[in-house]
Design an enzyme around this catalytic site. Structure first.
Site, PDB file in Angstrom:
ATOM      1  N   GLU A 185     -15.372  -8.845   2.879  1.00  0.00           N
ATOM      2  CA  GLU A 185     -14.906 -10.117   2.319  1.00  0.00           C
ATOM      3  C   GLU A 185     -14.898 -11.247   3.350  1.00  0.00           C
ATOM      4  O   GLU A 185     -15.242 -12.393   3.058  1.00  0.00           O
ATOM      5  CB  GLU A 185     -13.489  -9.935   1.739  1.00  0.00           C
ATOM      6  CG  GLU A 185     -12.917 -11.152   1.074  1.00  0.00           C
ATOM      7  CD  GLU A 185     -13.737 -11.618  -0.109  1.00  0.00           C
ATOM      8  OE1 GLU A 185     -13.771 -10.927  -1.131  1.00  0.00           O
ATOM      9  OE2 GLU A 185     -14.378 -12.688  -0.007  1.00  0.00           O
ATOM     10  N   GLY A 237     -11.801 -19.214  11.708  1.00  0.00           N
ATOM     11  CA  GLY A 237     -10.520 -19.196  12.423  1.00  0.00           C
ATOM     12  C   GLY A 237      -9.879 -17.825  12.332  1.00  0.00           C
ATOM     13  O   GLY A 237     -10.087 -17.089  11.362  1.00  0.00           O
ATOM     14  N   LYS A 254     -24.960 -15.908   5.583  1.00  0.00           N
ATOM     15  CA  LYS A 254     -23.990 -15.839   4.481  1.00  0.00           C
ATOM     16  C   LYS A 254     -24.690 -16.006   3.131  1.00  0.00           C
ATOM     17  O   LYS A 254     -24.300 -15.368   2.137  1.00  0.00           O
ATOM     18  CB  LYS A 254     -22.902 -16.893   4.695  1.00  0.00           C
ATOM     19  CG  LYS A 254     -22.036 -16.563   5.923  1.00  0.00           C
ATOM     20  CD  LYS A 254     -21.213 -17.744   6.385  1.00  0.00           C
ATOM     21  CE  LYS A 254     -20.315 -17.364   7.563  1.00  0.00           C
ATOM     22  NZ  LYS A 254     -19.703 -18.538   8.224  1.00  0.00           N
ATOM     23  N   GLY A 291     -11.664 -21.709  18.082  1.00  0.00           N
ATOM     24  CA  GLY A 291     -12.055 -20.350  17.680  1.00  0.00           C
ATOM     25  C   GLY A 291     -12.861 -20.300  16.395  1.00  0.00           C
ATOM     26  O   GLY A 291     -12.931 -19.261  15.747  1.00  0.00           O
ATOM     27  N   LYS A 337     -21.266 -11.126   9.446  1.00  0.00           N
ATOM     28  CA  LYS A 337     -22.335 -11.549   8.518  1.00  0.00           C
ATOM     29  C   LYS A 337     -23.726 -11.338   9.075  1.00  0.00           C
ATOM     30  O   LYS A 337     -24.654 -11.027   8.326  1.00  0.00           O
ATOM     31  CB  LYS A 337     -22.135 -13.006   8.098  1.00  0.00           C
ATOM     32  CG  LYS A 337     -21.998 -14.001   9.254  1.00  0.00           C
ATOM     33  CD  LYS A 337     -20.562 -14.215   9.672  1.00  0.00           C
ATOM     34  CE  LYS A 337     -20.496 -14.667  11.113  1.00  0.00           C
ATOM     35  NZ  LYS A 337     -19.477 -15.617  11.394  1.00  0.00           N
ATOM     36  N   VAL A 356       0.821  -1.221   0.000  1.00  0.00           N
ATOM     37  CA  VAL A 356       0.000   0.000   0.000  1.00  0.00           C
ATOM     38  C   VAL A 356       0.856   1.273   0.000  1.00  0.00           C
ATOM     39  O   VAL A 356       0.323   2.370  -0.052  1.00  0.00           O
ATOM     40  CB  VAL A 356      -0.993   0.031   1.195  1.00  0.00           C
ATOM     41  CG1 VAL A 356      -1.921  -1.153   1.133  1.00  0.00           C
ATOM     42  CG2 VAL A 356      -0.282   0.088   2.532  1.00  0.00           C
TER      43      VAL A 356
HETATM   44  N1  HSE Z   1     -18.866 -19.532  13.236  1.00  0.00           N
HETATM   45  C1  HSE Z   1     -18.481 -19.335  11.875  1.00  0.00           C
HETATM   46  C2  HSE Z   1     -18.148 -20.670  11.260  1.00  0.00           C
HETATM   47  C3  HSE Z   1     -17.304 -18.426  11.818  1.00  0.00           C
HETATM   48  O1  HSE Z   1     -18.009 -21.635  12.009  1.00  0.00           O
HETATM   49  O2  HSE Z   1     -18.036 -20.764  10.054  1.00  0.00           O
HETATM   50  C4  HSE Z   1     -16.954 -17.942  10.438  1.00  0.00           C
HETATM   51  O3  HSE Z   1     -17.966 -17.153   9.893  1.00  0.00           O
END
Ligand code: HSE
Length: 335
Positions: free
Chosen positions: A140, A314, A216, A198, A116, A44
């Site tokens: 994104e 993640g 989504k 996570g 989302k 950048v």
């Molecule tokens: N909780 C969501 C998943 C995180 O498991 O896909 C990513 O959007």
């Protein structure tokens, strides 16, 4: 001569970022910037710095050193700071995240988010407010985690009329189904494992009930078919009723159970859509997408079938997408 030109070169600009939320994804984004700073900054042609972070939990061990003075509990310290160019929203949940994003835009900040749920609930309001304030709004990371699907649909694939999308869009449920199918794990153990890594939402109900995948799909349909369908209007079934028996039955029929988000444009111009567990024939490429990986299978009238594959959840894969948006804004919008 070299030292003269160095002395007279203008100082490098710094792109200043305010970060809302430093949970798993906020931490992953911060780490991605620290890990790849030289490459990002040379791309950048500016310094990139997260200067303020809205987060109450300043004590948590994030595995990375964050100067304490960056933390604030007052969002106005970010919105009202004229030096901040971009706000990254990673709080999750619809509110206060939506209000915060709108306020940031109204204060002239570009906004990047992975949220989302907030986008799906308030798609038009967010898009319209960004436009009215002449700022960029990029998301994104909200679909497919690290997979660059949205930028591809709205960039290199824009010349198509889209006909269909089939997606494995939730890493947590795909992880659970994979562990149940391949390792014989029970549902609860696999869910705990996904949470520990996570991938899961703060409340994993949104994952396992298919709500996250529906959010989504709302975003994908808005971009692909210019059709907004609120997530609660998408017929949605999650994976809570998937038993070992159903998995074995699918296996006996040479199939694998996957949670699929599906939308198709019909000949009459209508779009049909749903999220549900499907028995995918093992010859279909989506049948072999495992663990937290996501995949999006798209059909366009010119390009025909294309498939995107990568880590859909993640901290670092999501941080990769968030920083991709930052780079895009820095290069193409701020200039
Ligand atoms: N909780 C969501 C998943 C995180 O498991 O896909 C990513 O959007």
């Amino acid at each position: 001569l070299a030292s003269l030109s160095e002395a007279t070169a203008p100082p490098m600009k710094t792109i200043k970022i305010g970060l809302l939320g430093m949970g798993n994804i906020g931490t992953g984004t911060y780490k991605t910037l620290e890990m790849n700073r030289p490459e990002i900054e040379s791309t950048v042609d500016a310094k990139v710095e997260i200067v303020k972070i809205l987060e109450r939990d300043t004590e948590r061990d994030r595995g990375i050193a964050v100067p304490k003075e960056k933390f604030t509990s007052d969002p106005d310290e970010i919105f009202k700071d004229p030096e901040i160019d971009i706000v990254i929203e990673l709080l999750g949940g619809i509110e206060p995240a939506t209000t915060f994003m709108l306020t940031a835009m109204e204060n002239g900040k570009h906004v990047v988010t992975a949220n989302k749920a907030a986008i799906a609930a308030n798609y038009h309001k967010l898009m319209d407010t960004a436009k009215a304030n002449n700022v960029a709004f990029r998301f994104e990371a909200s679909v497919g985690g690290g997979i660059p699907i949205l930028g591809t649909l709205t960039g290199p694939l824009r010349a198509n009329k889209f006909e269909e999308v089939l997606g494995i869009l939730n890493g947590t449920t795909n992880y659970i189904l994979t562990m149940m199918t391949q390792e014989g794990l029970d549902y609860d153990t696999a869910l705990r494992d996904a949470q520990a890594q996570g991938f899961a939402e703060a409340d994993p109900t949104a994952d396992v009930e298919g709500i996250d995948a529906a959010n989504k799909l709302t975003i994908l349909m808005a971009l692909m078919f210019d059709k907004y369908v609120a997530p609660q209007d998408i017929p949605t079934t999650g994976i809570t009723q998937i038993t070992k028996e159903k998995i074995e039955e699918a296996r006996a029929n040479n199939c694998t159970i996957k949670l699929i988000a599906h939308a198709k444009k019909l000949e009459n111009g209508e779009v049909e859509y749903e999220v549900k567990p499907m028995n995918m024939d093992n010859s279909h490429p989506l049948a072999s997408i495992n663990k937290e990986f996501n995949a999006v299978f798209v059909k366009g009238n010119a390009v025909d079938d294309v498939m995107f594959y990568g880590k859909g959840a993640g901290p670092l894969p999501t941080g990769s997408a968030v920083l991709g948006d930052i780079i895009d804004i820095a290069k193409n919008v701020m200039k």
